[in-house]
Design an enzyme around this catalytic site. Structure first.
Site, PDB file in Angstrom:
ATOM      1  N   ARG A   1       9.495  -3.292  70.336  1.00  0.00           N
ATOM      2  CA  ARG A   1       9.495  -3.847  68.987  1.00  0.00           C
ATOM      3  C   ARG A   1       8.418  -4.916  68.931  1.00  0.00           C
ATOM      4  O   ARG A   1       8.245  -5.678  69.893  1.00  0.00           O
ATOM      5  CB  ARG A   1      10.861  -4.474  68.638  1.00  0.00           C
ATOM      6  CG  ARG A   1      11.972  -3.485  68.310  1.00  0.00           C
ATOM      7  CD  ARG A   1      11.741  -2.746  66.997  1.00  0.00           C
ATOM      8  NE  ARG A   1      12.822  -1.827  66.657  1.00  0.00           N
ATOM      9  CZ  ARG A   1      12.874  -0.533  67.016  1.00  0.00           C
ATOM     10  NH1 ARG A   1      11.912  -0.010  67.753  1.00  0.00           N
ATOM     11  NH2 ARG A   1      13.883   0.224  66.644  1.00  0.00           N
TER      12      ARG A   1
ATOM     13  N   GLU B   1       6.550  -4.987  60.720  1.00  0.00           N
ATOM     14  CA  GLU B   1       7.275  -3.800  60.267  1.00  0.00           C
ATOM     15  C   GLU B   1       8.526  -4.249  59.523  1.00  0.00           C
ATOM     16  O   GLU B   1       9.120  -5.260  59.883  1.00  0.00           O
ATOM     17  CB  GLU B   1       7.657  -2.938  61.473  1.00  0.00           C
ATOM     18  CG  GLU B   1       6.438  -2.244  62.090  1.00  0.00           C
ATOM     19  CD  GLU B   1       6.842  -1.299  63.201  1.00  0.00           C
ATOM     20  OE1 GLU B   1       7.516  -0.293  62.911  1.00  0.00           O
ATOM     21  OE2 GLU B   1       6.480  -1.577  64.359  1.00  0.00           O
TER      22      GLU B   1
ATOM     23  N   HIS C   1       3.686   3.241  65.209  1.00  0.00           N
ATOM     24  CA  HIS C   1       5.087   3.436  65.602  1.00  0.00           C
ATOM     25  C   HIS C   1       5.435   4.920  65.767  1.00  0.00           C
ATOM     26  O   HIS C   1       6.226   5.479  64.995  1.00  0.00           O
ATOM     27  CB  HIS C   1       6.040   2.761  64.607  1.00  0.00           C
ATOM     28  CG  HIS C   1       7.384   2.425  65.211  1.00  0.00           C
ATOM     29  ND1 HIS C   1       8.131   1.349  64.844  1.00  0.00           N
ATOM     30  CD2 HIS C   1       8.106   3.038  66.181  1.00  0.00           C
ATOM     31  CE1 HIS C   1       9.259   1.311  65.550  1.00  0.00           C
ATOM     32  NE2 HIS C   1       9.264   2.341  66.374  1.00  0.00           N
TER      33      HIS C   1
HETATM   34  C1  GLV Z   1      12.364   3.686  67.465  1.00  0.00           C
HETATM   35  O1  GLV Z   1      11.661   2.712  67.492  1.00  0.00           O
HETATM   36  C2  GLV Z   1      13.769   3.683  67.621  1.00  0.00           C
HETATM   37  O2  GLV Z   1      14.374   2.618  67.799  1.00  0.00           O
HETATM   38  O3  GLV Z   1      14.358   4.768  67.514  1.00  0.00           O
END
Ligand code: GLV
Ligand code: GLV
Length: 326
Positions: free
Chosen positions: A235, A264, A283
């Site tokens: 993250r 994000e 992402h």
């Molecule tokens: C992707 O980032 C997830 O958490 O599935």
């Protein structure tokens, strides 16, 4: 029963839900605004959402009949789990099915940044390639280097296993030690500081929590080798992005491969855009057909399990279901 699905997920999962329940799917290819979410959950028993939906207390409290929030993601930092738990709402996620896809993404970034793959692609497209050159875009080999894995859960372990094939030394830091992984692949446990000091590549695989927010900041980047690379598929907020941009600008580390951003779900940090020593992805960790289909099925099954008074395979707050006999 009524279900709201915030984005169009693969049919494999959607079908299962539509077959059983009155299902409303956001038809537009965009994230819904908070007011739209509040409206949408008002008369629903179940919500299937993605990691770009910020499910806060207000949204949760507007869903008077909500029994389950099924997150189409393994991370659930987008959901106020405490508020859901208070309301007796089950929160579920999709671990496992996206482990390999995300681990492979970390490797894609590692290889891309260490061998100037994106710069090389741009170079060729700009019609600048005039034949093999002895000094062109010389990079770093992985073999014999040290990979430091921060967060040795499913994804961290999958990254570590692949490092064996690349003949790298493997270090890891985790809240708890993993003796099994130490034995099977020879990963060595270290405190974070020593891991950062000793690694040529540092790959982040921790969930975003109060403990991990900003865990890689100015000090941590200073500890890293000047020749080291940072890979983030976890993250964005696990890293202090301003500190990272600064470190990349000053060449305090060699480069970074980034799939996730602090801004994000609104976007990426544009300060990265003019840096040559970073490879950026939007992402894409779980963005394989296999992973997304698996996530859709799992998110649907989790949701159905709660609505049918069962125990879902993956639940974040099992205490809300344990109180009753299910
Ligand atoms: C992707 O980032 C997830 O958490 O599935
Ligand atoms: C050139 O392609 C080499 O492998 O040396």
């Amino acid at each position: 029963m009524k279900v709201f699905v915030t984005r169009s997920i693969p049919e494999k999962g959607l079908r299962k839900i539509k077959k059983r329940y009155d299902t409303e799917v956001n038809p537009e290819p965009r994230r819904l605004e908070k007011e739209e979410m509040i409206d949408a959950v008002r008369d629903k028993e179940a919500l299937l959402c993605t990691l770009t939906d910020m499910i806060d207390r207000e949204i949760i409290e507007s869903g008077k009949d909500l029994k389950v929030i099924s997150n189409y993601a393994v991370g659930y930092d987008n959901i106020d789990v405490e508020a859901a738990t208070e309301k007796g709402i089950a929160v579920t996620n999709t671990p496992g099915v996206l482990t390999d896809a995300t681990a492979e993404m970390a490797w894609a970034l590692m290889l891309a940044i260490s061998r100037h793959l994106v710069e090389g692609d741009t170079f060729v497209r700009q019609d600048r390639f005039e034949g093999w050159d002895p000094t062109l875009l010389i990079g770093t080999e992985l073999k014999g280097k040290t990979l430091g894995i921060v967060g040795m859960g499913n994804i961290g372990q999958a990254v570590a296993k692949r490092a064996v094939g690349f003949e790298m030394d493997i270090l890891y830091h985790n809240r708890s030690r993993k003796p099994e992984i130490e034995k099977t692949i020879g990963a060595k446990y270290l405190d974070l500081e020593t891991l950062l000091e000793d690694s040529d590549f540092v790959s982040l695989h921790v969930p975003l929590t109060e403990e991990t927010r900003g865990m890689i900041g100015k000090e941590e980047l200073k500890i890293m080798k000047e020749s080291a690379y940072l890979i983030n598929t976890a993250r964005g907020e696990v890293v202090d992005e301003d500190a990272l941009v600064d470190a990349l600008r000053r060449n305090e580390i060699s480069g970074a491969g980034i799939d996730v951003y602090a801004d994000e779900p609104y976007g990426a940090n544009s300060d990265y855009y003019d840096l040559d020593n970073v490879v950026l992805a939007p992402h894409l960790g779980s963005a394989s057909h296999k992973a997304r289909n698996g996530m859709a099925e799992m998110a649907a099954e989790n949701l159905i399990a709660v609505l049918e008074d069962g125990m879902p395979e993956n639940i974040v707050n099992p205490e809300v279901l344990k109180e009753e006999i299910r």
